[in-house]
Design an enzyme around this catalytic site. Structure first.
Site, PDB file in Angstrom:
ATOM      1  N   LYS A  69      -8.075 -12.314   4.547  1.00  0.00           N
ATOM      2  CA  LYS A  69      -8.124 -13.067   3.297  1.00  0.00           C
ATOM      3  C   LYS A  69      -8.931 -14.363   3.391  1.00  0.00           C
ATOM      4  O   LYS A  69      -9.439 -14.849   2.373  1.00  0.00           O
ATOM      5  CB  LYS A  69      -6.709 -13.389   2.832  1.00  0.00           C
ATOM      6  CG  LYS A  69      -5.915 -12.196   2.338  1.00  0.00           C
ATOM      7  CD  LYS A  69      -6.354 -11.758   0.955  1.00  0.00           C
ATOM      8  CE  LYS A  69      -5.416 -10.733   0.355  1.00  0.00           C
ATOM      9  NZ  LYS A  69      -5.827 -10.341  -1.017  1.00  0.00           N
ATOM     10  N   SER A  94       1.514 -13.415  -2.177  1.00  0.00           N
ATOM     11  CA  SER A  94       2.745 -13.201  -1.408  1.00  0.00           C
ATOM     12  C   SER A  94       2.653 -13.812  -0.018  1.00  0.00           C
ATOM     13  O   SER A  94       3.655 -13.911   0.678  1.00  0.00           O
ATOM     14  CB  SER A  94       3.037 -11.701  -1.287  1.00  0.00           C
ATOM     15  OG  SER A  94       2.041 -11.065  -0.510  1.00  0.00           O
ATOM     16  N   GLU A 220      -2.326   3.429   0.859  1.00  0.00           N
ATOM     17  CA  GLU A 220      -1.274   2.695   0.160  1.00  0.00           C
ATOM     18  C   GLU A 220       0.092   3.115   0.685  1.00  0.00           C
ATOM     19  O   GLU A 220       0.258   4.246   1.162  1.00  0.00           O
ATOM     20  CB  GLU A 220      -1.315   2.989  -1.339  1.00  0.00           C
ATOM     21  CG  GLU A 220      -2.515   2.433  -2.075  1.00  0.00           C
ATOM     22  CD  GLU A 220      -2.420   2.671  -3.577  1.00  0.00           C
ATOM     23  OE1 GLU A 220      -2.389   1.681  -4.307  1.00  0.00           O
ATOM     24  OE2 GLU A 220      -2.393   3.846  -4.000  1.00  0.00           O
ATOM     25  N   GLY A 224       4.056   2.080  -3.364  1.00  0.00           N
ATOM     26  CA  GLY A 224       3.074   1.278  -4.089  1.00  0.00           C
ATOM     27  C   GLY A 224       1.783   2.027  -4.301  1.00  0.00           C
ATOM     28  O   GLY A 224       0.711   1.586  -3.871  1.00  0.00           O
ATOM     29  N   ASP A 226      -0.168   2.543  -6.857  1.00  0.00           N
ATOM     30  CA  ASP A 226      -0.800   2.232  -8.145  1.00  0.00           C
ATOM     31  C   ASP A 226      -2.279   2.624  -8.180  1.00  0.00           C
ATOM     32  O   ASP A 226      -2.779   3.101  -9.204  1.00  0.00           O
ATOM     33  CB  ASP A 226      -0.639   0.754  -8.491  1.00  0.00           C
ATOM     34  CG  ASP A 226      -1.156  -0.161  -7.395  1.00  0.00           C
ATOM     35  OD1 ASP A 226      -0.564  -0.146  -6.302  1.00  0.00           O
ATOM     36  OD2 ASP A 226      -2.141  -0.889  -7.620  1.00  0.00           O
ATOM     37  N   SER A 320      -5.768  -5.125   8.816  1.00  0.00           N
ATOM     38  CA  SER A 320      -6.054  -6.204   7.870  1.00  0.00           C
ATOM     39  C   SER A 320      -5.348  -7.521   8.161  1.00  0.00           C
ATOM     40  O   SER A 320      -5.784  -8.568   7.671  1.00  0.00           O
ATOM     41  CB  SER A 320      -5.728  -5.756   6.445  1.00  0.00           C
ATOM     42  OG  SER A 320      -4.365  -5.399   6.320  1.00  0.00           O
TER      43      SER A 320
END
Length: 334
Positions: A69, A94, A220, A224, A226, A320
Site C-alpha cells: 500500500k 482497515s 478472494e 468476500g 464481490d 501483499s
C-alpha cells in the site's frame, strides 16, 4: 493527463485506458525510486516441487509499512500541491492503507486523518498512530467509511486519498508487478490478492504490457467474493460485509475504476477458505521463513490448494503484506 487526487474519480467511468496506463506505472516507479523498497523476489525448491511449477514470490511484506500500500499512497500524496499538503489528507482503511497514508504524509511534511474500523487489528492501529496520524473510529458493519471520509475532507479542507479508487493509487500499486517481471523475465501467469482491486488493476496494467498473453488470476476469500460475482454480473455488485480472517480483503464491492480495469484484464478469479489461508501462512512461516498476514497469504493459499488450473510453468505470486501482530498470528495458527 490523470486527474488530481483531490478531484473526482469518476464513478461509472469505463475509459480506463486513458486514465491508467503502463506509462503511469513507469512514472510512479520513477517517483518511488529511493523512497519505496524494491522488495525481494523469493524462490523455494520445496514450493516448486510441491505445486509442480516454477514459482516467484514478490514479497511486499518487506515493503515500508509492511505492505504494498505504501506504493500507491506515496505516489498519490507526492502529487499534491504544497498548499494541500499543509492542510493535510484523510483516508479510510482497515489498516495497511491507513499506515501507508500516515507514513507518506509524514515523509512529505503533511498530516493524516485516518478513518479506521473499531475492530481493526491492534498492530495496525498502533502503527498508524505511531506514524503520527489522527485516528477516527467507526463500525464497519453499520457505518459508511466513504461518507465519513468525505465529510472530514469537506469540513477540514483535507485531500481525500481513497485506498484503491484513484488512478495514482492504481499506478503506484502496479510498480510491484513491474519490479517482479523486470527481475524474473516473462511469466506465464501472475497470481494476486483482490480486495478493492487496486493492486490487481495496477499489476494487470503493468504485467499485460510487459508480457502480452500473461494470465492474470485474482484471489478472494470465499466470504468476500464481490469481484468474482461482479465479473459474472458484468458490473460491480455489493455483498454483505465479509466475515473473514483476511481483513484486508473484507470488501463489500469493488471500486468502479478498479473493476473497469480488472473486467478487461483479468482472466479469472479463484476463491480460498480461511483454513487454506491459515495453511499458507503456516507454510510461509515454517518453510519460507517469512511472516504474512492473512490477506498477504491468500494468493499463495490458492496455489497451494490447487485452485490454479491449468497450472502454468512459470508463475508469479504477490505476497501483499505481513502486518499481523504476534498474538493474532498465534491465535490464527495455534
Amino acid at each position: 493527463m490523470t486527474p488530481s487526487p483531490t478531484g473526482p474519480t469518476g464513478p461509472g467511468s469505463t475509459d480506463v485506458p486513458d486514465v491508467v496506463t503502463f506509462d503511469d506505472v513507469r512514472d510512479a516507479a520513477r517517483r518511488l525510486a529511493g523512497v519505496a523498497h524494491r522488495t525481494p523476489v523469493l524462490r523455494s525448491r520445496t514450493l516448486d516441487a510441491l505445486v509442480g511449477a516454477e514459482v516467484h514470490l514478490k514479497c511486499e511484506n518487506f515493503q515500508r509499512v509492511g505492505a504494498f500500500k505504501f506504493r500507491g499512497a506515496y505516489n498519490a500524496l507526492s502529487r499534491l500541491s504544497p498548499e494541500q499538503l499543509a492542510r493535510g489528507v484523510v483516508a479510510y482503511s482497515s489498516g495497511n492503507h491507513a499506515q501507508a497514508v500516515a507514513l507518506a504524509a509524514r515523509e512529505l511534511g503533511s498530516h493524516a486523518v485516518i478513518v479506521m474500523p473499531e475492530d481493526s487489528p491492534k498492530s495496525k492501529t498502533d502503527a498508524t498512530a505511531g506514524y503520527g496520524a489522527e485516528i477516527v473510529r467507526y463500525d464497519r458493519y453499520t457505518g459508511d467509511r466513504v461518507a465519513l471520509g468525505r465529510q472530514l475532507a469537506e469540513e477540514r479542507g483535507l485531500a481525500l486519498i481513497p485506498p484503491y479508487e484513484h488512478p495514482h493509487i492504481i499506478a503506484g500499486q502496479g510498480t510491484a508487478a513491474l519490479e517482479l517481471i523486470e527481475e524474473t523475465g516473462p511469466l506465464d501467469a501472475l497470481l494476486t490478492p483482490v480486495g478493492g482491486g487496486g493492486l490487481m488493476a495496477g499489476s494487470a496494467t503493468a504485467a499485460t504490457a510487459l508480457v502480452p498473453g500473461i494470465r492474470m488470476i485474482g484471489v478472494e476469500p470465499e466470504a468476500g467474493d464481490d469481484t468474482l460475482r461482479s465479473l459474472a454480473a458484468g458490473h460491480p455488485v455489493t455483498i454483505p460485509v465479509p466475515h473473514t480472517i483476511a481483513d484486508g480483503q473484507a470488501i463489500a464491492t469493488p471500486g468502479e475504476l478498479t473493476f473497469a480495469v480488472n473486467r478487461r484484464l483479468l482472466d479469472s478469479v479463484v476463491l480460498v477458505s480461511d483454513d487454506e489461508i491459515r495453511a499458507a501462512m503456516k507454510f510461509a512461516f515454517e518453510r519460507l521463513k517469512i511472516v504474512t498476514e492473512p490477506s498477504g497469504a491468500s494468493a499463495l493459499a490458492a496455489l497451494l490448494a490447487g485452485r490454479v488450473t491449468p497450472l502454468p510453468a512459470r508463475i508469479g505470486v504477490i505476497i501483499s503484506g505481513g502486518n499481523v501482530g504476534l498474538e493474532r498470528f498465534l491465535e490464527l495458527l495455534g
